[in-house]
Design an enzyme around this catalytic site. Structure first.
Site, mmCIF file in Angstrom:
data_model
loop_
_atom_site.group_PDB
_atom_site.id
_atom_site.type_symbol
_atom_site.label_atom_id
_atom_site.label_comp_id
_atom_site.label_asym_id
_atom_site.label_seq_id
_atom_site.Cartn_x
_atom_site.Cartn_y
_atom_site.Cartn_z
ATOM 1 N N ASN A 190 27.772 46.191 32.894
ATOM 2 C CA ASN A 190 27.920 45.479 34.153
ATOM 3 C C ASN A 190 26.617 44.809 34.586
ATOM 4 O O ASN A 190 25.549 45.410 34.516
ATOM 5 C CB ASN A 190 28.365 46.442 35.257
ATOM 6 C CG ASN A 190 29.811 46.867 35.104
ATOM 7 O OD1 ASN A 190 30.430 46.653 34.066
ATOM 8 N ND2 ASN A 190 30.352 47.474 36.136
ATOM 9 N N HIS A 230 27.274 51.059 33.534
ATOM 10 C CA HIS A 230 27.134 50.527 34.890
ATOM 11 C C HIS A 230 25.664 50.479 35.271
ATOM 12 O O HIS A 230 24.836 51.182 34.706
ATOM 13 C CB HIS A 230 27.900 51.399 35.887
ATOM 14 C CG HIS A 230 29.361 51.119 35.920
ATOM 15 N ND1 HIS A 230 30.148 51.303 37.029
ATOM 16 C CD2 HIS A 230 30.191 50.651 34.966
ATOM 17 C CE1 HIS A 230 31.396 50.968 36.767
ATOM 18 N NE2 HIS A 230 31.450 50.569 35.517
ATOM 19 N N GLY A 231 25.350 49.654 36.261
ATOM 20 C CA GLY A 231 23.963 49.546 36.694
ATOM 21 C C GLY A 231 23.083 48.935 35.618
ATOM 22 O O GLY A 231 21.954 49.379 35.397
ATOM 23 N N GLY A 232 23.586 47.877 34.945
ATOM 24 C CA GLY A 232 22.847 47.301 33.821
ATOM 25 C C GLY A 232 21.689 46.405 34.207
ATOM 26 O O GLY A 232 20.773 46.201 33.407
ATOM 27 N N GLU A 256 35.551 56.469 36.173
ATOM 28 C CA GLU A 256 34.156 56.882 36.272
ATOM 29 C C GLU A 256 34.069 58.398 36.333
ATOM 30 O O GLU A 256 34.763 59.047 37.119
ATOM 31 C CB GLU A 256 33.465 56.267 37.492
ATOM 32 C CG GLU A 256 31.995 56.667 37.598
ATOM 33 C CD GLU A 256 31.121 55.636 38.299
ATOM 34 O OE1 GLU A 256 30.031 56.017 38.767
ATOM 35 O OE2 GLU A 256 31.510 54.459 38.373
ATOM 36 N N GLU A 279 27.354 49.576 44.986
ATOM 37 C CA GLU A 279 27.966 48.366 44.456
ATOM 38 C C GLU A 279 28.989 47.882 45.468
ATOM 39 O O GLU A 279 30.100 48.397 45.543
ATOM 40 C CB GLU A 279 28.632 48.638 43.102
ATOM 41 C CG GLU A 279 29.248 47.400 42.460
ATOM 42 C CD GLU A 279 28.211 46.372 42.079
ATOM 43 O OE1 GLU A 279 28.407 45.193 42.465
ATOM 44 O OE2 GLU A 279 27.219 46.696 41.440
ATOM 45 N N ASP A 330 36.277 45.776 39.681
ATOM 46 C CA ASP A 330 35.199 46.749 39.657
ATOM 47 C C ASP A 330 35.360 47.769 40.778
ATOM 48 O O ASP A 330 36.037 47.518 41.771
ATOM 49 C CB ASP A 330 33.880 45.973 39.810
ATOM 50 C CG ASP A 330 32.667 46.731 39.337
ATOM 51 O OD1 ASP A 330 32.834 47.744 38.640
ATOM 52 O OD2 ASP A 330 31.543 46.298 39.664
ATOM 53 N N HIS A 331 34.709 48.904 40.633
ATOM 54 C CA HIS A 331 34.535 49.955 41.631
ATOM 55 C C HIS A 331 35.559 49.980 42.776
ATOM 56 O O HIS A 331 35.346 49.385 43.822
ATOM 57 C CB HIS A 331 33.135 49.866 42.231
ATOM 58 C CG HIS A 331 32.097 50.369 41.289
ATOM 59 N ND1 HIS A 331 31.850 51.714 41.068
ATOM 60 C CD2 HIS A 331 31.268 49.703 40.473
ATOM 61 C CE1 HIS A 331 30.899 51.842 40.164
ATOM 62 N NE2 HIS A 331 30.521 50.638 39.780
ATOM 63 N N SER A 344 34.596 42.775 42.648
ATOM 64 C CA SER A 344 34.673 43.941 43.523
ATOM 65 C C SER A 344 35.667 43.625 44.638
ATOM 66 O O SER A 344 36.122 42.473 44.776
ATOM 67 C CB SER A 344 33.301 44.244 44.119
ATOM 68 O OG SER A 344 32.896 43.172 44.968
ATOM 69 N N HIS A 396 22.848 51.381 40.364
ATOM 70 C CA HIS A 396 23.174 50.006 40.714
ATOM 71 C C HIS A 396 21.986 49.334 41.383
ATOM 72 O O HIS A 396 21.181 49.974 42.056
ATOM 73 C CB HIS A 396 24.373 49.960 41.673
ATOM 74 C CG HIS A 396 25.655 50.390 41.038
ATOM 75 N ND1 HIS A 396 26.205 49.736 39.966
ATOM 76 C CD2 HIS A 396 26.488 51.422 41.319
ATOM 77 C CE1 HIS A 396 27.329 50.334 39.618
ATOM 78 N NE2 HIS A 396 27.523 51.356 40.421
ATOM 79 N N ASP A 435 25.301 42.386 37.904
ATOM 80 C CA ASP A 435 25.588 41.744 39.181
ATOM 81 C C ASP A 435 24.291 41.350 39.884
ATOM 82 O O ASP A 435 24.061 40.177 40.183
ATOM 83 C CB ASP A 435 26.413 42.680 40.069
ATOM 84 C CG ASP A 435 26.842 42.032 41.385
ATOM 85 O OD1 ASP A 435 26.812 40.791 41.464
ATOM 86 O OD2 ASP A 435 27.222 42.759 42.316
ATOM 87 N N THR A 436 23.419 42.319 40.112
ATOM 88 C CA THR A 436 22.199 42.077 40.864
ATOM 89 C C THR A 436 21.356 40.968 40.237
ATOM 90 O O THR A 436 20.854 40.076 40.939
ATOM 91 C CB THR A 436 21.370 43.368 40.960
ATOM 92 O OG1 THR A 436 22.177 44.387 41.536
ATOM 93 C CG2 THR A 436 20.142 43.166 41.821
ATOM 94 N N ASP A 475 37.061 54.172 40.733
ATOM 95 C CA ASP A 475 35.830 54.952 40.832
ATOM 96 C C ASP A 475 36.061 56.082 41.829
ATOM 97 O O ASP A 475 35.807 55.939 43.022
ATOM 98 C CB ASP A 475 34.666 54.062 41.281
ATOM 99 C CG ASP A 475 33.367 54.848 41.420
ATOM 100 O OD1 ASP A 475 33.387 56.067 41.172
ATOM 101 O OD2 ASP A 475 32.349 54.241 41.796
#
Length: 363
Positions: A290, A268-270, A177, A185, A112-113, A66, A230, A292-293, A147
């Site tokens: 994606n 996204h937000g996987g 997007e 994100e 990303d984004h 990002s 996300h 990340d978290t 995005d």
């Protein structure tokens, strides 16, 4: 951890893939019914953990940054934050290019984004890739993302077309997007409760509009919204509807004929998603998910546990009661490695969930 032997070899060179090799990777995912995890990183430890995990799983992988992650990669001491974002992304790309081949898998480098305020960051990276392509015949990155989902669709697609016209000549792809992914994100996004619910679900006609404008220019993928959020969220807060993707593919086949999976979709937000929903989305043409978290937490959890188990080492260089030195315990290589190993373990689950284990194209 021993590497999983690959069950599918096409002879792509290990390392960062761009241009036709990147497109071959995307096609292999869709034809093979699997997807690749796209993992956000903020430092070399993150890069190395992702590469180690991919090698252990025998899977190819996507590494992405990002704007904030790129800035952190360069160092928070750089006062010009915009310059730091560009320099950090370039530095990360150089690092991955340098070491990726040694891990024996194919790697996609992605950013990303990027909303409207981050377009100068994207253009700075494109300029670096244009220079690299002129010098070596290859860009620094495989793809970038815009995005602009908060903008009217006409403005979103027009700006995507402008950027893709710069990317296509240097063998790069663009991720766009359509619809709004809930949550945030790295400073880009919206609170789920503040989003018009209809925008959480991309309409097939919007995807066709993108195809009509962008496909004559170059390759693009679509982060379509099907209820994604996300971060992590309470069960029932949102409803994932992967069938939204199927509707877009059906419209494309009806309109264009040929393949039943015209569009290259991104999930996204996987983090935290149900396995069944992941599998369903992959079946509708998702080649990238994606994460990340979950990997952030995996790293933090392992480091936190180590600190708890060695609490005194993080208070004293030498124990005041026993005169015991604690250098080995507080050595960054000890606790950073704990975080890396934890990320590797978490990503093993991701490769399995996405069906990519043992399917690297490197060979």
């Amino acid at each position: 951890m021993s590497a999983v032997p690959s069950t599918k070899t096409t002879g792509l060179e290990a390392g960062v893939v761009t241009g036709s090799d990147y497109l071959a990777l995307v096609k292999a995912c869709k034809d093979g019914g699997y997807a690749l995890p796209a993992v956000n990183v903020v430092n070399t430890h993150g890069c190395n953990a992702v590469l180690e995990a991919a090698a252990a799983a025998g899977s190819d992988v996507i590494i992405q940054l990002s704007g904030g992650g790129a800035q952190f990669f360069a160092g928070k001491g750089i006062k010009d934050s915009e310059q730091a974002k560009v320099l950090g992304a370039i530095s990360a790309a150089r690092h991955v290019h340098t070491v990726a081949k040694a891990y024996g898998v194919c790697v996609v480098l992605h950013t990303d984004h990027a909303n409207r305020k981050l377009i100068p960051w994207v253009e700075g990276m494109i300029a670096a890739s244009e220079e690299e392509h002129a010098r070596t015949g290859r860009p620094l990155f495989s793809s970038h993302m815009l995005d602009l989902s908060e903008e009217p669709i006409e403005e979103n697609l027009a700006e995507c077309a402008r950027i893709l016209k710069r990317l296509a000549p240097i063998d790069m792809s663009l991720e766009i997007e359509l619809g709004v992914t809930g949550g945030e994100e790295d400073g880009v996004g919206q609170d789920v409760d503040q989003i018009d619910n209809s925008k959480l679900y991309t309409q097939p006609e919007e995807v066709m509009r993108a195809h009509e404008l962008l496909s004559p220019i170059g390759h693009f993928s679509v982060a379509a919204a099907f209820g994604n959020v996300h971060g992590v969220y309470k069960p029932g807060n949102v409803v994932l509807r992967p069938e939204i993707l199927a509707h877009s593919q059906e419209l494309a086949q009806k309109t264009l004929g040929g393949a039943d999976k015209h569009f290259d979709f991104v999930f996204h937000g996987g983090s935290g998603s149900e396995k069944a929903k992941i599998t369903e989305a992959v079946g509708y043409g998702v080649f990238k998910m994606n994460i990340d978290t979950d990997t952030q937490f995996a790293f933090a959890e392992a480091v936190g546990k180590y600190v708890e188990e060695n609490e005194r080492a993080f208070k004293y260089q030498i124990d005041p009661e026993s005169d015991k030195p604690y250098k080995k315990q507080y050595d960054p290589r000890e606790w950073l490695r704990k975080g890396e190993v934890s990320v590797v373990e978490r990503l093993k689950q991701a490769f399995d969930d996405l069906g990519s284990t043992g399917k690297s194209l490197a060979g």
